[in-house]
Design a protein around this motif. Structure first.
Motif, mmCIF file in Angstrom:
data_model
loop_
_atom_site.group_PDB
_atom_site.id
_atom_site.type_symbol
_atom_site.label_atom_id
_atom_site.label_comp_id
_atom_site.label_asym_id
_atom_site.label_seq_id
_atom_site.Cartn_x
_atom_site.Cartn_y
_atom_site.Cartn_z
ATOM 1 N N LEU A 180 -0.837 6.298 9.736
ATOM 2 C CA LEU A 180 -1.004 7.665 9.259
ATOM 3 C C LEU A 180 -1.664 7.685 7.883
ATOM 4 N N ILE A 181 -1.320 6.730 7.036
ATOM 5 C CA ILE A 181 -1.929 6.655 5.709
ATOM 6 C C ILE A 181 -3.385 6.207 5.804
ATOM 7 N N SER A 229 -1.087 7.995 20.041
ATOM 8 C CA SER A 229 -0.742 8.957 21.090
ATOM 9 C C SER A 229 0.514 8.547 21.836
ATOM 10 N N LEU A 230 0.747 7.248 21.994
ATOM 11 C CA LEU A 230 1.892 6.779 22.773
ATOM 12 C C LEU A 230 3.171 6.654 21.953
ATOM 13 N N VAL A 231 3.082 6.829 20.637
ATOM 14 C CA VAL A 231 4.303 6.835 19.825
ATOM 15 C C VAL A 231 4.589 8.210 19.244
ATOM 16 N N GLY A 232 3.773 9.204 19.613
ATOM 17 C CA GLY A 232 4.093 10.574 19.238
ATOM 18 C C GLY A 232 3.219 11.203 18.181
ATOM 19 N N ASP A 233 2.210 10.490 17.682
ATOM 20 C CA ASP A 233 1.300 11.070 16.702
ATOM 21 C C ASP A 233 0.044 11.558 17.419
ATOM 22 N N MET A 281 0.831 -1.204 0.000
ATOM 23 C CA MET A 281 0.000 0.000 0.000
ATOM 24 C C MET A 281 0.862 1.250 0.000
ATOM 25 N N VAL A 282 0.409 2.267 -0.734
ATOM 26 C CA VAL A 282 0.963 3.616 -0.630
ATOM 27 C C VAL A 282 -0.200 4.570 -0.452
ATOM 28 N N GLY A 283 0.091 5.725 0.113
ATOM 29 C CA GLY A 283 -0.958 6.705 0.332
ATOM 30 C C GLY A 283 -0.400 7.958 0.963
ATOM 31 N N VAL A 284 -1.259 8.948 1.117
ATOM 32 C CA VAL A 284 -0.898 10.242 1.687
ATOM 33 C C VAL A 284 -1.511 10.351 3.073
ATOM 34 N N LYS A 285 -0.744 10.836 4.020
ATOM 35 C CA LYS A 285 -1.231 10.994 5.391
ATOM 36 C C LYS A 285 -2.513 11.812 5.415
#
Length: 823
Positions: free
Chosen positions: A358-359, A389-393, A65-69
């Protein structure tokens, strides 16, 4: 009975695959797997015919898969580099043709040449496909998604370079094919009609002046360089003969005549199997490279101005901007784990899983998958948002919990089955399937995020009325006569929907606990009310589990296990995986919240599951008839928290391998998991079930979130946040992970205490010592280091000797360095 287009697609694929020694035809990888071990048995509860099941790719849903956040649409990449924009009705792939000999080299076919695929880098969602022919020609295809133009609309770019690895002169045609079927299938059409993905191409047109293709009423590929040859093919005679599609095709024309038909448009109102091929001549030698850039407009584009914007930025600039964005996001922001050389692949997969979540976020809604699961569930999103939230996003988590959760909060005065509508979290999924776990999940996720963002952010206070208060009251007021949540289908891996499941009650307890703690933090008046509701559900759940355990003992069961629910006494099957939630993610074992007997039974349930249902990974034959990657990660996490890191490590190792399955000469996935991992793919067809199996989506957002949470908790996790706050440091780090002169490190890690945490751990095998430097830590939080290298002999903190009372070394708050010696 099969519909015409389903039957025709099946026949064309079968005949194209079976007669591949004559005119090659690009049969997708998943179809080849189905033909490799064909069975007329299919899921008759979902599909009306074997052709319908085949056309919807019910068995082998593997792709990249590819995509934009934060954009809506993802694009799938097949095992031969095929690109399928999920909501557009075409698939693009590349191949090679030699006009001098008529040879056609399709990367889909084993005899076409060798194919290798990889991600360009762990933090870069860029898929590299390398195809080498027996004649010594190679093309490399780089495919990525990126925003373009002032409106930052979504675009997929595929950059293809052709070369001669030996340096010998080579020439031919680089060809691009536009076909209806892609990695996900042809058309998903089930009995319910709820999940329909129709990729039929009934009309196809080439627009040379605009250098683009029109697919049905949408936009197809746009070529930076106009093709020298082209041909568009359909079914002009409205034939119902499958062989007509193979004879009247661009592949047949290239092999038999060396050129394409030159048609600009075609239609097929019978089966929707229009196709087109575009060709560019190349001649390469020594270091020469032929390059082609193709753009796929996967956002909304219309008119000349949009076309100019889509083509306005050079592909090189788009590629550079895409690389810079992901490097800044995943290498420069959030939790940065550093693991030693034997397990650096765990860090790589950590970053890749972050990119997948994120994607899969659509404007703040994290969806569990790109196709059939491209929708919003409270259940999946609660784990996904917490992981983010726990990994910084945290911005994504805040948007999801703070914006989209209130939109799923029901305010009506009607009924949903036996329960009140008002106060229930859920959209169509939750309401239609009676997913009674959702309120507990929403409250749990909101409470955990409020802890992570800290008092100053006041996230929970902003949502408290009505989204916390009234959701907690819904849990208090909507239970059955035994005090448990009603029967429903909160998660399909639990069993039947006409039975109650302890999974719902465990989530309800965790949600009420977080609601009560949040009420305490903001001094809300409902604190006694929430604790009373928690105690009442705790009593009902504990009493029910103890009754079930007693019944099973009375029936002579010699193994201790908690079944999926109170209506399943004696049911020793894999649906008991729901009990893993007692440990992870709910932490109900901390403080034995349901009492020592239930706590002990939950621990023994883990062992019963491991003995019966683990063969490398967790086998879920009761519901899916497949492996469960995210369930395997849940079980691994439960073992970590229960104090068995060896089994955690074994389950983690299997799951990592399952993210890169290989069959014959193809890698089926590149660091991603389906919801279900098919036994045939897991075993390279050494094991094919006697009955149909279920196949979900990939990448699976819940699985990616589980992996992030597990790696994070292997490095450290919090305990007793409300009374005696402390952190476990490196609880899952295995001795063989840390060679001499290498480190384990964590930087900028968000915590449930509201402040970041970081440390460096160094291991000296010769001196049999471990040294830990605390680089940042929340105030007033002490540490526990469970030494995994050997029996603890001595320990000191900032030069002061510590008392040693076992393997768990207790280190005071404020310590900057501690050292542990072991035997």
């Amino acid at each position: 009975m099969a519909q015409t287009h389903e039957w025709m697609f099946y026949e064309v694929m079968w005949r194209g695959w079976a007669g591949r020694g004559q005119v090659p035809y690009p049969v997708p990888w998943w179809a080849q797997q189905a033909f490799r071990r064909w069975s007329d048995d299919f899921d008759t509860g979902t599909y009306e015919s074997k052709e319908a099941a085949f056309a919807s790719n019910a068995l082998y849903r593997y792709w990249h898969m590819v995509g934009v956040k934060d954009h809506r649409q993802e694009s799938l990449i097949g095992q031969a580099g095929e690109i399928e924009p999920v909501y557009d009705k075409y698939c693009l792939s590349f191949f090679l043709h030699d006009p001098a000999t008529g040879t056609l080299r399709l990367p889909q076919l084993p005899d076409g040449g060798s194919v290798e695929q990889r991600m360009e880098a762990p933090h870069l969602p860029v898929v590299l496909t390398t195809f080498r022919t027996p004649e010594g020609v190679e093309f490399v295809q780089r495919t990525f998604a990126t925003p373009v133009g002032a409106r930052q609309r979504d675009l997929v770019v595929s950059r293809v370079s052709v070369s001669s690895p030996t340096g010998q002169p080579r020439e031919g045609l680089l060809c691009a094919a536009v076909m209806p079927a892609g990695p996900s299938g042809f058309q998903r059409h089930d009995r319910n009609g709820r999940q329909v993905t129709d990729r039929r191409l009934t009309y196809l047109r080439h627009l040379p002046d605009e250098q683009r293709v029109e697919t049905n009423s949408g936009w197809g590929p746009v070529f930076d360089t106009p093709p020298e040859q082209y041909g568009v093919y359909g079914n002009p005679d409205s034939s119902f003969d499958p062989d007509a599609y193979l004879a009247h095709s661009p592949f047949h024309d290239l092999v038999t005549g060396g050129k394409l038909n030159g048609a600009l448009d075609a239609q097929d109102q019978v089966a929707g199997l229009c196709s087109a091929v575009f060709a560019w001549p190349f001649r390469v030698t020594a270091d020469e490279v032929f390059e082609l850039d193709v753009r796929l407009p996967v956002d909304l584009y219309a008119g000349a101005d949009d076309l100019a914007e889509l083509k306005g930025t050079p592909a090189t600039e788009l590629e550079s901007a895409n690389r810079d964005f992901w490097a800044a996001k995943l290498l420069g922001q959030g939790l940065q784990p550093q693991l030693p050389s034997p397990v650096t692949h765990l860090t790589d997969l950590f970053r890749q899983s972050r990119s997948q979540l994120l994607i899969l976020s659509d404007h703040g809604e994290i969806h569990p998958g790109p196709t059939v699961y491209d929708s919003f569930w409270i259940r999946d999103s609660s784990v996904e948002a917490t992981a983010c939230s726990l990994v910084g996003d945290s911005a994504l988590a805040e948007h999801q919990l703070g914006t989209h959760y209130p939109l799923r909060f029901n305010r009506g005065d009607g009924r949903i089955g036996p329960c009140a509508e008002y106060g229930f979290y859920g959209g169509p999924h939750e309401k239609d399937d009676r997913e009674w776990d959702s309120n507990g999940q929403a409250l749990w996720a909101i409470g955990r995020f409020d802890r992570t963002t800290g008092r100053q952010a006041a996230f929970g206070a902003k949502l408290y009325v009505p989204y916390v208060r009234d959701a907690a009251r819904w849990l208090r007021d909507n239970r059955d006569g035994h005090g448990l949540l009603h029967s429903g289908w909160s998660a399909e891996h639990l069993g039947e929907r006409d039975k109650p499941h302890y999974w719902d009650d465990l989530w309800g307890l965790a949600g009420l606990y977080e609601a009560a703690r949040l009420a305490e933090r903001i001094d809300a008046p409902e604190v006694p009310e929430f604790w009373a509701a928690f105690d009442d559900l705790k009593r009902a759940t504990g009493d029910s589990i103890r009754w079930v355990l007693a019944e099973q003992r009375a029936r002579g069961a010699w193994e201790t296990y908690i079944p999926t629910g109170p209506a399943d006494v004696g049911r020793l099957d894999s649906t008991m995986i729901g009990t893993a939630a007692y440990f992870h993610p709910l932490r109900l074992h901390m403080g034995s919240k349901l009492g020592e007997e239930v706590d002990r039974a939950a621990r023994l349930t883990l062992d019963t599951m491991y003995a019966h249902f683990v063969t490398g990974g967790f086998r879920h034959e009761a519901a899916w008839n497949a492996y469960g990657p995210y369930l395997t990660l849940q079980l691994a996490h439960a073992y970590l928290l229960a104090g068995d890191p060896a089994r955690m490590d074994a389950l983690l190792g299997w799951t990592v391998g399952a993210g890169f399955p290989r069959t014959a000469d193809r890698v089926a996935a590149l660091g991603a998991w389906n919801e279900q991992h098919a036994f045939p793919i897991a075993s390279d067809f050494a094991e094919v079930p006697y009955r149909p199996w279920y196949m979900g989506d990939i990448p699976h957002g819940w699985a990616a979130a589980e992996y992030l949470l597990l790696i994070r908790d292997i490095l450290f996790f919090e305990a007793d946040e409300d009374r005696d706050p402390h952190l476990y440091i490196a609880p899952g780090i295995r001795p063989h992970w840390v060679p001499a002169n290498e480190q384990v490190a964590v930087k900028a890690a968000p915590t449930l205490f509201g402040d970041p945490f970081g440390y460096r751990l160094a291991h000296d095998p010769a001196g049999r010592t471990v040294t830990v430097d605390i680089t940042e830590a929340p105030d007033g939080v002490r540490f526990v280091y469970p030494c995994r290298f050997g029996r603890v002999r001595a320990a000191s903190a900032d030069g002061r000797e510590l008392e040693v009372t076992g393997q768990d070394v207790r280190v005071p708050a404020g310590t900057e360095r501690f050292t542990v010696s072991y035997e």
